[in-house]
Enzyme design. Structure first.
Site, short mmCIF file in Angstrom:
data_model
loop_
_atom_site.label_atom_id
_atom_site.label_comp_id
_atom_site.label_asym_id
_atom_site.label_seq_id
_atom_site.Cartn_x
_atom_site.Cartn_y
_atom_site.Cartn_z
N MET A 66 0.84 -1.20 0.00
CA MET A 66 0.00 0.00 0.00
C MET A 66 0.88 1.25 0.00
SD MET A 66 -3.41 -0.95 2.09
CE MET A 66 -2.78 -0.68 3.73
N ARG B 167 2.28 2.84 9.40
CA ARG B 167 1.50 3.58 10.40
C ARG B 167 2.37 4.15 11.52
NH1 ARG B 167 -2.68 -0.47 8.98
NH2 ARG B 167 -4.43 0.70 8.14
N HIS C 19 9.05 -3.44 3.62
CA HIS C 19 8.63 -3.67 2.23
C HIS C 19 9.84 -4.01 1.36
CE1 HIS C 19 5.45 -0.61 3.51
NE2 HIS C 19 4.72 -1.64 3.12
N GLN D 112 5.74 -11.50 7.32
CA GLN D 112 5.21 -12.14 8.52
C GLN D 112 4.65 -11.11 9.50
OE1 GLN D 112 7.69 -15.14 10.46
NE2 GLN D 112 6.57 -14.69 12.36
N LYS D 113 4.99 -9.86 9.27
CA LYS D 113 4.42 -8.78 10.10
C LYS D 113 2.89 -8.90 10.14
CE LYS D 113 3.92 -4.48 11.75
NZ LYS D 113 2.74 -4.00 11.10
N HIS E 285 8.95 1.19 3.41
CA HIS E 285 10.04 1.21 4.39
C HIS E 285 10.87 -0.05 4.19
CE1 HIS E 285 7.49 -1.66 6.43
NE2 HIS E 285 6.52 -0.77 6.53
N SER F 81 6.41 -0.21 10.18
CA SER F 81 5.05 -0.13 9.67
C SER F 81 4.84 1.27 9.09
CB SER F 81 4.05 -0.36 10.82
OG SER F 81 2.77 0.10 10.44
N GLN G 117 -10.41 -2.76 2.21
CA GLN G 117 -9.93 -3.43 3.41
C GLN G 117 -9.92 -2.51 4.64
OE1 GLN G 117 -6.02 -4.25 1.50
NE2 GLN G 117 -5.16 -3.82 3.52
P1 AMP Z 1 1.38 -2.96 3.49
O1 AMP Z 1 1.93 -1.91 2.61
O2 AMP Z 1 1.31 -2.58 4.93
O3 AMP Z 1 0.10 -3.58 2.96
O4 AMP Z 1 2.45 -4.15 3.46
C1 AMP Z 1 2.84 -4.76 2.25
C2 AMP Z 1 3.60 -6.01 2.56
O5 AMP Z 1 4.77 -5.68 3.31
C3 AMP Z 1 2.81 -7.01 3.40
O6 AMP Z 1 3.04 -8.32 2.92
C4 AMP Z 1 3.38 -6.80 4.78
O7 AMP Z 1 3.27 -7.94 5.61
C5 AMP Z 1 4.83 -6.49 4.46
N1 AMP Z 1 5.44 -5.76 5.58
C6 AMP Z 1 4.99 -4.64 6.18
N2 AMP Z 1 5.78 -4.31 7.21
C7 AMP Z 1 6.75 -5.24 7.28
C8 AMP Z 1 7.87 -5.47 8.14
N3 AMP Z 1 8.15 -4.66 9.16
N4 AMP Z 1 8.64 -6.53 7.92
C9 AMP Z 1 8.37 -7.39 6.89
N5 AMP Z 1 7.34 -7.24 6.04
C10 AMP Z 1 6.54 -6.18 6.23
#
Ligand code: AMP
Length: 289
Positions: free
Chosen positions: A36, A193, A43, A154-155, A40, A191, A67
């Site tokens: 999304m 967030r 990702h 895995q987060k 960081h 994150s 979502q």
């Molecule tokens: P998001 O942009 O939050 O939807 O995350 C995109 C992908 O990055 C998802 O598969 C998350 O699980 C992964 N992700 C987010 N934060 C972390 C993190 N700190 N460590 C590993 N993977 C992450």
């Protein structure tokens, strides 16, 4: 960073398919990293793994409205496209797919993916409809991109489990890789967030990681009662005066059902609000069983 090293950016499914057709004709293995944005190192760890394992890496950047619940942070979710593209350039990503809402959810969109029991507890209970939105967008991205491999973190442990269930149940021709949680030097799970937190909130947010560390330590020391461990975790978390706990769960890592006693690797998962920012984290509790 020069524009030339940036990934190609496409915004429509037609352009995406057109670009990928030649990769596919050449027999290239395509990897997909759905995100999304507000990228960081968490990702980027997924992106680097995709780059290492595939011939061509597609990163999708899309803040998926379906979502988010009505009271959630869809409107304020950080959007940092220029910085994201620079970060992807640094990793050598070939293609960024950045669709707008109308491209993803056309007029009359009415098909939704419901994954069963693994989507129900924890995040599913706190965020009704969340995993339906996640499963739907991920299935759509799989169909749009046609990647051989997709990368998740895995987060979002439960999310990865929900997607694995969907892939198995719907016979989707894609391999999944789930990558370890990337943390800040002090342990806070990275994150998008985290950007909402003030300096003080950022400090108090460390209680999440500390509580998981304590849980691991207790299991290593022989504690096998999940209630005792959850209580000790709660005590750590509530040292942050504004912490509001959504859940602290000690569950079977495959089914997410609560465990009565810890006799095999167990997932500790938690969701806590600090300064009204909802943070999640988890850790597999392992010992000599
Ligand atoms: P998001 O942009 O939050 O939807 O995350 C995109 C992908 O990055 C998802 O598969 C998350 O699980 C992964 N992700 C987010 N934060 C972390 C993190 N700190 N460590 C590993 N993977 C992450």
């Amino acid at each position: 960073m020069t524009d030339s090293s940036r990934p190609k950016v496409v915004t429509t499914v037609a352009e995406l398919r057109d670009t990928l057709a030649s990769v596919r004709r050449a027999g290239g293995k395509i990897g997909l990293v759905p995100t999304m944005g507000a990228l960081h190192e968490g990702h980027l760890s997924l992106v680097r793994r995709a780059k290492a394992e595939c011939d061509y890496t597609v990163v999708s950047i899309y803040v998926n409205p379906s979502q988010f619940g009505p009271q959630e942070d869809l409107g304020s979710y950080p959007r940092t496209l220029e910085a994201d593209l620079d970060a992807l350039a640094g990793c050598g990503v070939e293609l960024a797919f950045v669709p707008v809402d109308q491209e993803v959810y056309g007029q009359g969109h009415a098909t939704w993916v419901e994954v069963g029991s693994v989507a129900e507890p924890l995040e599913g209970q706190c965020r009704p409809g969340h995993f339906c939105g996640v499963a739907t967008i991920v299935l759509k991205l799989f169909n749009m991109v046609g990647a051989e491999v997709a990368y998740f973190g895995q987060k979002d442990y439960q999310q990865a489990l929900v997607i694995r269930r969907m892939v198995e149940d719907l016979d989707l021709p894609i391999e999944l890789r789930v990558c370890p949680i990337v943390r800040e030097a002090d342990g806070l799970a990275m994150s998008s967030r985290n950007a909402y937190l003030s300096l003080g909130g950022r400090q108090r947010a460390l209680v999440l990681y500390r509580s998981l560390q304590l849980a691991s330590e207790l299991v290593r020391q022989g504690q096998r009662d999940p209630r005792t461990i959850a209580e000790r975790m709660r005590a750590v978390i509530t040292t942050a005066e504004d912490a509001r706990i959504d859940y602290i769960a000690l569950v079977d890592p495959d089914t997410l059902e609560p465990v009565g006693r810890i006799t095999s690797p167990t997932l500790a998962a938690l969701a806590v609000r600090i300064e009204n920012t909802r943070l999640i984290d988890n850790c597999l509790l392992n010992a000599e069983f």
